[in-house]
Scaffold this motif. Structure first.
Motif, PDB file in Angstrom:
ATOM      1  N   THR A  98      -5.357   2.653   5.912  1.00 55.25           N
ATOM      2  CA  THR A  98      -6.286   2.219   6.956  1.00 55.25           C
ATOM      3  C   THR A  98      -6.231   0.707   7.120  1.00 55.25           C
ATOM      4  O   THR A  98      -6.422  -0.039   6.146  1.00 55.25           O
ATOM      5  CB  THR A  98      -7.727   2.638   6.618  1.00 55.25           C
TER       6      THR A  98
ATOM      7  N   SER B 123      -8.574  -5.839   6.724  1.00 53.94           N
ATOM      8  CA  SER B 123      -8.383  -5.111   5.472  1.00 53.94           C
ATOM      9  C   SER B 123      -7.260  -4.094   5.586  1.00 53.94           C
ATOM     10  O   SER B 123      -7.050  -3.503   6.642  1.00 53.94           O
ATOM     11  CB  SER B 123      -9.670  -4.385   5.065  1.00 53.94           C
TER      12      SER B 123
ATOM     13  N   GLU C 217      -6.308  -0.707   3.328  1.00 56.46           N
ATOM     14  CA  GLU C 217      -6.843   0.139   2.272  1.00 56.46           C
ATOM     15  C   GLU C 217      -5.953   1.358   2.072  1.00 56.46           C
ATOM     16  O   GLU C 217      -5.543   1.993   3.046  1.00 56.46           O
ATOM     17  CB  GLU C 217      -8.266   0.575   2.618  1.00 56.46           C
ATOM     18  N   ASP C 218      -5.690   1.680   0.803  1.00 57.44           N
ATOM     19  CA  ASP C 218      -4.865   2.848   0.493  1.00 57.44           C
ATOM     20  C   ASP C 218      -5.546   3.695  -0.573  1.00 57.44           C
ATOM     21  O   ASP C 218      -6.335   3.178  -1.363  1.00 57.44           O
ATOM     22  CB  ASP C 218      -3.473   2.427   0.022  1.00 57.44           C
TER      23      ASP C 218
ATOM     24  N   GLY D 203      -7.367   3.974  -5.562  1.00 54.61           N
ATOM     25  CA  GLY D 203      -6.813   3.178  -4.472  1.00 54.61           C
ATOM     26  C   GLY D 203      -7.232   1.723  -4.498  1.00 54.61           C
ATOM     27  O   GLY D 203      -7.936   1.259  -5.398  1.00 54.61           O
ATOM     28  N   THR D 204      -6.797   1.013  -3.474  1.00 57.55           N
ATOM     29  CA  THR D 204      -6.980  -0.437  -3.396  1.00 57.55           C
ATOM     30  C   THR D 204      -7.331  -0.839  -1.966  1.00 57.55           C
ATOM     31  O   THR D 204      -6.812  -0.275  -1.006  1.00 57.55           O
ATOM     32  CB  THR D 204      -5.692  -1.168  -3.830  1.00 57.55           C
ATOM     33  N   LYS D 205      -8.193  -1.846  -1.860  1.00 57.03           N
ATOM     34  CA  LYS D 205      -8.520  -2.429  -0.560  1.00 57.03           C
ATOM     35  C   LYS D 205      -8.400  -3.941  -0.685  1.00 57.03           C
ATOM     36  O   LYS D 205      -9.099  -4.572  -1.478  1.00 57.03           O
ATOM     37  CB  LYS D 205      -9.933  -2.051  -0.136  1.00 57.03           C
TER      38      LYS D 205
ATOM     39  N   SER E  98     -10.333  -2.638  -6.242  1.00 57.30           N
ATOM     40  CA  SER E  98      -9.411  -1.597  -6.671  1.00 57.30           C
ATOM     41  C   SER E  98      -9.972  -0.855  -7.865  1.00 57.30           C
ATOM     42  O   SER E  98     -10.707  -1.423  -8.682  1.00 57.30           O
ATOM     43  CB  SER E  98      -8.049  -2.200  -7.026  1.00 57.30           C
TER      44      SER E  98
ATOM     45  N   ALA F 280       0.838  -1.209   0.000  1.00 57.75           N
ATOM     46  CA  ALA F 280       0.000   0.000   0.000  1.00 57.75           C
ATOM     47  C   ALA F 280       0.869   1.254   0.000  1.00 57.75           C
ATOM     48  O   ALA F 280       0.602   2.217  -0.728  1.00 57.75           O
ATOM     49  CB  ALA F 280      -0.930  -0.017   1.215  1.00 57.75           C
TER      50      ALA F 280
ATOM     51  N   THR G  77      -8.600  -7.502   1.428  1.00 56.18           N
ATOM     52  CA  THR G  77      -9.204  -8.040   2.650  1.00 56.18           C
ATOM     53  C   THR G  77      -8.876  -9.517   2.803  1.00 56.18           C
ATOM     54  O   THR G  77      -9.121 -10.306   1.881  1.00 56.18           O
ATOM     55  CB  THR G  77     -10.730  -7.858   2.632  1.00 56.18           C
TER      56      THR G  77
END
Length: 503
Positions: free
Chosen positions: A286, A305, A307-308, A362-364, A357, A276, A366
């Motif tokens: 996050t 998760s 997330e960025d 951004g991308t998450k 994504s 990230a 999990t």
């Protein structure tokens, strides 16, 4: 009109005609003009081939229609025109969108056109270089594969050294317990023993780091409080992301426990956070954790998760991110094994990984881990002194390690019978009188400690078995079938490991 003027007009007409023929005949490049506001005023056959629009469909439209929705929302098309005017040219490689909605990787050049010092429009050249990019990525993947093979060879060497080093540490740490009783309250001796003990722990920590690098850690599942582990890693993660990035934790209260290997979990979380960080130039990452259920059976999962708000993952890349050795990072900046480790960890723990994504947004990622029932968890977490007695069959080929282990077991109240191989252990078992088998995994002969344990489980299912290892490829295949005590261990860790064995 004079003959001279007529000739000049014919020459101009012929020049313009030749130019149009040249432009219209180019099929590998989209060559077109924009007015000062970005409206398309001309179109060639190359533009139609690459982007799918006929001249009647696209002339009069704004050129921003070729950009992704995210790029349009971020004002990228108009920013490109502004930079063209300010710097005299704009060049970029990036994702563009065809008429049918598919993406292609484009090389773009924009030049300003002036007439009598006044901006009258822009000349724009676009090439579809998707195949070239794929070839470049494939070349980089091959390079990463070669680098990975080097790392694997180094990892095997590191793992072998760590195994021998852990045996040495086992001898030192095990002997310390005996020496502490022998020296009594002598201050000088106690200080010396304390220094040795500290050095031993630092050596064990170093060995653990070497094994993590070499990806040779034994899988040792245990019940883990996710919120507690994430909080414990906060300082390390803060250091890893640097000062330009801020970590934000969003962990729900009452997150269920999970049955996982702690080291593998921490490695997976660290890999996700570093990925990230590399996808952004600054901002907030996050890390969140919450409970969720899925399926008709309402199976409980803990969702962790990362997330960025970074660059996101391109659609054509999204399906490859967990492939071993695949990476979009520059050469030397990544091995392509980080996300494959995350994927392997999640599935080995009985869970899975989900990715959401969008380019530019951004991308998450999990990790879903199955819930460990509270009733079972309590039995796994509690660690009490064994209070047992009986005969332990110690299977250890290293005589010095065997002597230390024998001493620890005897201090716990056990009688010890020691053999040096799995084959000898099978013969000893036939004599009966064995209440517990405590075996190293790495041993000479056709059968290692894991093979011995599986054989005994089949022929003597009620016999408690505890395995130990400082490093072993075989230990990676245990997958929770048998408990593993990692070397070097101290007497209280041995006591707790035995206490958890089924009675």
């Amino acid at each position: 009109m004079s003959k001279k003027d007529q000739q000049e007009q014919r020459d101009l007409f012929e020049s313009e005609r030749n130019f149009r023929l040249l432009v219209d005949g180019v099929t590998d490049y989209a060559l077109y003009m924009l007015d000062p506001a970005g409206i398309i005023t001309s179109w060639n056959i190359g533009g139609q081939r690459i982007k799918g629009y006929a001249p009647a469909e696209i002339i009069g439209q704004h050129f921003s229609c070729f950009y992704t929705e995210v790029d349009r929302a971020n004002g990228k098309p108009l920013r490109a025109l502004r930079i063209t005017c300010e710097q005299g040219r704009y060049e970029e490689d990036g994702w563009r969108v065809r008429k049918d909605g598919t993406f292609f990787w484009a090389s773009v050049v924009i030049d300003p056109i002036y007439e009598d010092g006044k901006l009258v429009g822009f000349a724009k050249i676009t090439r579809d270089i998707t195949e070239r990019r794929e070839a470049q990525l494939e070349l980089e993947r091959m390079h990463q594969l070669a680098e990975s093979q080097k790392l694997d060879a180094l990892g095997q060497l590191t793992g072998g050294v760590a195994h021998d080093f852990n045996n040495l540490l086992m001898i030192v740490s095990g002997s310390l317990h005996t020496l502490k009783k022998a020296v009594g309250n002598d201050p000088g001796c106690l200080r010396a023993l304390s220094a040795i003990e500290g050095a031993t722990k630092r050596g064990a920590s170093l060995t653990s780091q070497l094994l993590t690098f070499a990806r040779r850690q034994s899988v040792n599942p245990q019940v883990v409080d996710v919120a507690e582990r994430i909080d414990a890693m906060r300082e390390v993660l803060d250091t890893g992301v640097g000062s330009a990035v801020t970590l934000q934790l969003d962990v729900d209260p009452g997150v269920w426990p999970v049955l996982i290997d702690v080291t593998e979990f921490e490695t997976a979380l660290f890999n996700l956070v570093i990925n990230a960080r590399d996808a952004m130039t600054g901002g907030v990452i996050t890390i969140s954790a919450h409970n969720e259920t899925s399926g008709e059976a309402d199976i409980g999962y803990v969702a962790i998760s990362v997330e960025d708000p970074g660059s996101g993952i391109a659609p054509d890349v999204l399906g490859k991110i967990f492939d071993p050795f695949f990476t979009t990072k520059p050469i030397g900046k990544g091995t392509g094994l980080g996300l494959s480790q995350v994927h392997g960890f999640a599935h080995q723990a009985g869970g899975t990984v989900k990715v959401a994504s969008e380019l530019g947004k951004g991308t998450k990622i999990t990790i879903l881990l199955p819930r460990k029932e509270a009733a079972d968890a309590a039995g796994d977490v509690d660690a009490v002194e064994t209070g047992r007695s009986g005969t332990v069959l110690l299977v250890e080929d290293n005589p010095d390690v065997a002597a230390v282990s024998t001493g620890l077991l005897e201090q716990l109240g056990y009688t010890v019978r020691r053999v040096a191989s799995a084959e000898a252990a099978l013969r000893e078992i036939e004599l009966d009188g064995i209440d517990l088998v405590f075996s190293d995994i790495v041993m000479p002969g056709k059968m290692d400690g894991l093979g011995l344990a599986r054989h005994l489980k089949a022929v003597r299912p009620g016999l408690p078995i505890l395995l130990t290892s400082g490093y072993s490829d075989s230990a990676r295949n245990v997958r929770g079938d048998f408990p593993i005590l990692r070397k070097p261990y101290e007497i209280h860790e041995l006591s707790q490991a035995i206490a958890k064995l089924p009675r």
